[in-house]
Design a protein around this motif. Structure first.
Motif, short mmCIF file in Angstrom:
data_model
loop_
_atom_site.label_atom_id
_atom_site.label_comp_id
_atom_site.label_asym_id
_atom_site.label_seq_id
_atom_site.Cartn_x
_atom_site.Cartn_y
_atom_site.Cartn_z
N ILE A 191 -6.51 -1.82 -23.70
CA ILE A 191 -5.82 -0.59 -23.35
C ILE A 191 -6.14 -0.16 -21.92
CG2 ILE A 191 -5.69 1.89 -23.84
CD1 ILE A 191 -5.98 1.22 -26.80
N VAL A 192 -7.41 -0.22 -21.56
CA VAL A 192 -7.82 0.16 -20.19
C VAL A 192 -7.21 -0.78 -19.16
CG1 VAL A 192 -9.77 0.39 -18.62
CG2 VAL A 192 -9.96 1.25 -20.97
N LEU A 193 -7.30 -2.08 -19.43
CA LEU A 193 -6.76 -3.08 -18.50
C LEU A 193 -5.28 -2.88 -18.26
CD1 LEU A 193 -6.95 -5.79 -16.91
CD2 LEU A 193 -6.43 -6.93 -19.08
N VAL A 208 -0.32 1.17 -13.21
CA VAL A 208 -0.43 1.90 -11.95
C VAL A 208 -0.33 0.96 -10.74
CG1 VAL A 208 -1.91 3.37 -10.54
CG2 VAL A 208 -1.83 3.69 -13.02
N VAL A 209 -0.98 -0.21 -10.83
CA VAL A 209 -1.09 -1.11 -9.68
C VAL A 209 0.18 -1.91 -9.42
CG1 VAL A 209 -2.29 -3.13 -8.77
CG2 VAL A 209 -3.59 -1.30 -9.89
N LEU A 243 2.64 -3.16 -5.83
CA LEU A 243 2.61 -4.55 -5.38
C LEU A 243 4.01 -5.15 -5.39
CD1 LEU A 243 0.82 -6.87 -4.47
CD2 LEU A 243 0.44 -7.47 -6.87
N SER A 244 4.78 -4.86 -6.44
CA SER A 244 6.14 -5.37 -6.52
C SER A 244 7.01 -4.83 -5.39
CB SER A 244 6.76 -4.99 -7.88
OG SER A 244 8.11 -5.38 -7.94
N SER A 301 3.48 -4.21 -18.99
CA SER A 301 2.26 -3.41 -19.10
C SER A 301 2.52 -2.14 -19.90
CB SER A 301 1.74 -3.04 -17.70
OG SER A 301 1.42 -4.19 -16.95
N ALA A 302 3.63 -1.47 -19.57
CA ALA A 302 3.96 -0.23 -20.27
C ALA A 302 4.24 -0.48 -21.74
CB ALA A 302 5.17 0.43 -19.61
#
Length: 212
Positions: free
Chosen positions: A105-107, A113-114, A118-119, A148-149
């Motif tokens: 979950i943390v990862l 966010v990241v 970057l994209s 990720s979402a």
């Protein structure tokens, strides 16, 4: 300068995704989460995609290597879709409930966010240089954001409500998106000219390439 910027973005992508892949696959294996494992494998594929772009711009004539780089990116998507589909269906049919994964979950929350930043940086540099493969790589990074979402949603639902089936369903959604993006990469054209700084609409390659 543009080629140097793309090389730096590629290096950042590979580094981040290498860490992400190791943590996600390990945590996913421990928790028996196909969505989290698929997320980790997507990171591996993102590395191969970034490496293909790096290889393309390592030579003096990057345009000749464009088509090969696009094919590598496309088939990476298809490979991910195939694996995730099989494993997700096995989980649903077998009724195997994945365990909670706080590490996962943390990862995944960090990636939400990241990855968009970057994209965006990859896509902007690729459009300015007129490189369909660099833009395709940015799309793969964006897919990682959506993934990720979705994975985060599945992990939270499983942890909070015990909805174990949310995990494989999220994985199947990932597979569908991967197939679509793979097809887009295969249709990518190399005719895009570099865009002018003031051209906010991107390249003029109608129907494909940098702006598709």
């Amino acid at each position: 300068m543009l080629r140097r910027r793309i090389r730096l973005l590629v290096a950042a992508t590979i580094t981040y995704n290498a860490v992400e892949a190791i943590v996600a696959i390990t945590a996913g294996t421990v928790a028996s989460s196909i969505a989290l494992i698929g997320f980790g494998l997507d990171s591996v594929i993102e590395i191969s995609s970034a490496a293909a772009v790096a290889w393309q711009f390592a030579g003096p004539d990057h345009e000749r290597r464009e088509r090969t780089a696009l094919r590598v990116i496309a088939w990476s998507f298809f490979a991910l879709a195939g694996y995730v589909t099989v494993e997700a269906l096995r989980t649903l049919v077998g009724g195997h409930e994945p365990e909670r994964s706080e590490v996962g979950i943390v990862l995944v929350a960090v990636s939400v966010v990241v990855m968009p930043f970057l994209s965006w940086a990859q896509r902007r540099a690729g459009r300015e240089l007129g490189s369909a493969s660099a833009v395709a790589d940015s799309k793969q990074t964006l897919v990682c954001t959506y993934l990720s979402a979705a994975v985060l949603t599945g992990l939270v639902l499983n942890a909070a409500l015990g909805w174990w089936w949310a995990d494989p369903l999220v994985a199947l959604g990932l597979a569908a998106v991967a197939v679509r993006e793979g097809r887009e990469a295969l249709r990518g054209r190399t005719c895009c000219p570099p865009v002018r700084p003031a051209d906010e609409d991107g390249c003029g390659c109608a129907g494909g390439g940098c702006d598709s």
